[in-house]
Design a protein around this motif. Sequence first.
Motif, short mmCIF file in Angstrom:
data_model
loop_
_atom_site.label_atom_id
_atom_site.label_comp_id
_atom_site.label_asym_id
_atom_site.label_seq_id
_atom_site.Cartn_x
_atom_site.Cartn_y
_atom_site.Cartn_z
N ALA A 83 -20.19 21.77 -25.52
CA ALA A 83 -19.43 22.17 -26.71
C ALA A 83 -19.04 20.95 -27.53
O ALA A 83 -19.11 20.96 -28.76
N ARG A 84 -18.60 19.91 -26.85
CA ARG A 84 -18.20 18.70 -27.56
C ARG A 84 -19.37 18.09 -28.32
O ARG A 84 -19.21 17.61 -29.45
N ALA A 85 -20.56 18.12 -27.73
CA ALA A 85 -21.74 17.57 -28.41
C ALA A 85 -22.03 18.33 -29.70
O ALA A 85 -22.41 17.73 -30.72
N VAL A 86 -21.85 19.65 -29.68
CA VAL A 86 -22.07 20.44 -30.89
C VAL A 86 -21.05 20.05 -31.96
O VAL A 86 -21.39 19.83 -33.12
N ARG A 87 -19.78 19.95 -31.57
CA ARG A 87 -18.74 19.59 -32.54
C ARG A 87 -18.99 18.19 -33.11
O ARG A 87 -18.82 17.96 -34.31
N GLN A 88 -19.39 17.27 -32.26
CA GLN A 88 -19.64 15.91 -32.74
C GLN A 88 -20.85 15.87 -33.66
O GLN A 88 -20.87 15.09 -34.63
N MET A 96 -20.28 28.54 -36.60
CA MET A 96 -19.03 28.78 -35.91
C MET A 96 -18.39 27.51 -35.36
O MET A 96 -19.04 26.47 -35.26
N LEU A 97 -17.13 27.64 -34.98
CA LEU A 97 -16.47 26.63 -34.18
C LEU A 97 -16.84 26.86 -32.72
O LEU A 97 -16.60 27.94 -32.17
N VAL A 98 -17.43 25.86 -32.07
CA VAL A 98 -17.75 25.95 -30.66
C VAL A 98 -16.57 25.38 -29.87
O VAL A 98 -16.21 24.21 -30.01
N THR A 99 -15.94 26.22 -29.05
CA THR A 99 -14.74 25.84 -28.32
C THR A 99 -15.08 25.40 -26.91
O THR A 99 -16.22 25.55 -26.45
N ASP A 100 -14.06 24.89 -26.19
CA ASP A 100 -14.24 24.54 -24.79
C ASP A 100 -14.04 25.73 -23.85
O ASP A 100 -14.27 25.61 -22.64
N GLY A 114 -9.81 23.32 -27.56
CA GLY A 114 -10.63 22.14 -27.31
C GLY A 114 -9.82 20.89 -27.58
O GLY A 114 -9.16 20.81 -28.62
N GLU A 115 -9.87 19.94 -26.69
CA GLU A 115 -8.93 18.82 -26.77
C GLU A 115 -9.20 17.89 -27.94
O GLU A 115 -8.30 17.18 -28.39
N ASP A 116 -10.41 17.86 -28.46
CA ASP A 116 -10.73 16.91 -29.53
C ASP A 116 -11.10 17.60 -30.83
O ASP A 116 -11.70 17.00 -31.72
N ILE A 117 -10.77 18.89 -31.01
CA ILE A 117 -11.19 19.62 -32.20
C ILE A 117 -10.53 19.07 -33.46
O ILE A 117 -9.32 18.84 -33.50
N ASP A 118 -11.35 18.87 -34.48
CA ASP A 118 -10.87 18.62 -35.85
C ASP A 118 -11.46 19.73 -36.71
O ASP A 118 -12.65 19.73 -37.01
N ILE A 119 -10.63 20.68 -37.07
CA ILE A 119 -11.11 21.88 -37.75
C ILE A 119 -11.70 21.57 -39.12
O ILE A 119 -12.44 22.38 -39.70
N ARG A 120 -11.43 20.39 -39.65
CA ARG A 120 -11.93 20.01 -40.97
C ARG A 120 -13.40 19.61 -40.96
O ARG A 120 -14.05 19.60 -42.01
N THR A 121 -13.92 19.27 -39.78
CA THR A 121 -15.26 18.69 -39.70
C THR A 121 -16.16 19.33 -38.65
O THR A 121 -17.37 19.10 -38.66
N HIS A 144 -20.33 28.60 -23.83
CA HIS A 144 -19.02 28.44 -24.46
C HIS A 144 -18.74 29.48 -25.54
O HIS A 144 -19.63 29.92 -26.26
N VAL A 145 -17.46 29.82 -25.66
CA VAL A 145 -16.98 30.74 -26.68
C VAL A 145 -17.06 30.08 -28.05
O VAL A 145 -16.66 28.92 -28.21
#
Length: 271
Positions: A17-22, A258-262, A84-91, A40-41
């Motif tokens: 999930a973190r890799a997708v967000r990054q 979507m937002l991929v969560t932990d 998710g511990e490192d989520i930044d909803i803006r990016t 992941h949700v």
Amino acid sequence: MSNRQSFAEQPGAGSSARAVRQACRSGALSSHTSGLASAHVQGNLVILPQAHAADFLRFCQANPKPCPLLGVSEAGDPALPALGEDIDIRTDLPRYRVWQGGVLADEPTDVRALWSDDLVSFVIGCSFTFEHALMAEGIVLRHVEQGRNVAMFRTSMATEQAGAFHGPMVVSMRPLRAADAIRAVQITSRFPAVHGAPVHIGDPALIGIRSIADPDYGDAVEVMPDELPVFWACGVTPQAALAAAGLPFAITHAPGSMLVTDLLHHQLAAF
């Protein structure tokens, strides 16, 4: 090669999930998230000025099938630590939609330049979780097989109004054989936090859909002669409510992005 293909081919990208967000944050991913971080949700997104947040919360509470809440941020805080511990909803989504006066104005890949201290983020359950459960039981989903976004339709089913928020329920459609449709009702009933059981099976005209081949959002998929169209409440419903409310400013996810969560899918099972 699309940026999604390039990202998906990186080792481990499909499972983290973190890799997708990054990848979203860096600009390496700007298309839909279906099939990525498959354990992941994922969540739909609505960002509103704080003045409208209480009414939108009531709208979600009054319409839990299309708008099941997974998380709500503090005003001005782009983090959602419960998801998710490192989520930044803006990016951290591949693509966003910016609404002005209820009209779609832009589809940027990040919204940092639009951020302000009074914005509140709402993350709403997404059908990707119950799709994972369906596929785990051997039910074939054609849009997944074809690498497409799910077909979504505005209906004649009205949502319950709260403040300025109202409008039609949006549904997602998956064609299934009758036996699979029955099983799908049983499986998805376990996941009320991600829309739960279908809201309609069969004739789309009965819920105000004129053409099953012409979705309002997403991609069309063929319904075979031995299949039934099965319709679930959809997290794009708030976008219809935002359009009806005509707010001066709002941000949502782009459909399918979507937002991929932990969170893991099994954590949302009610039984």
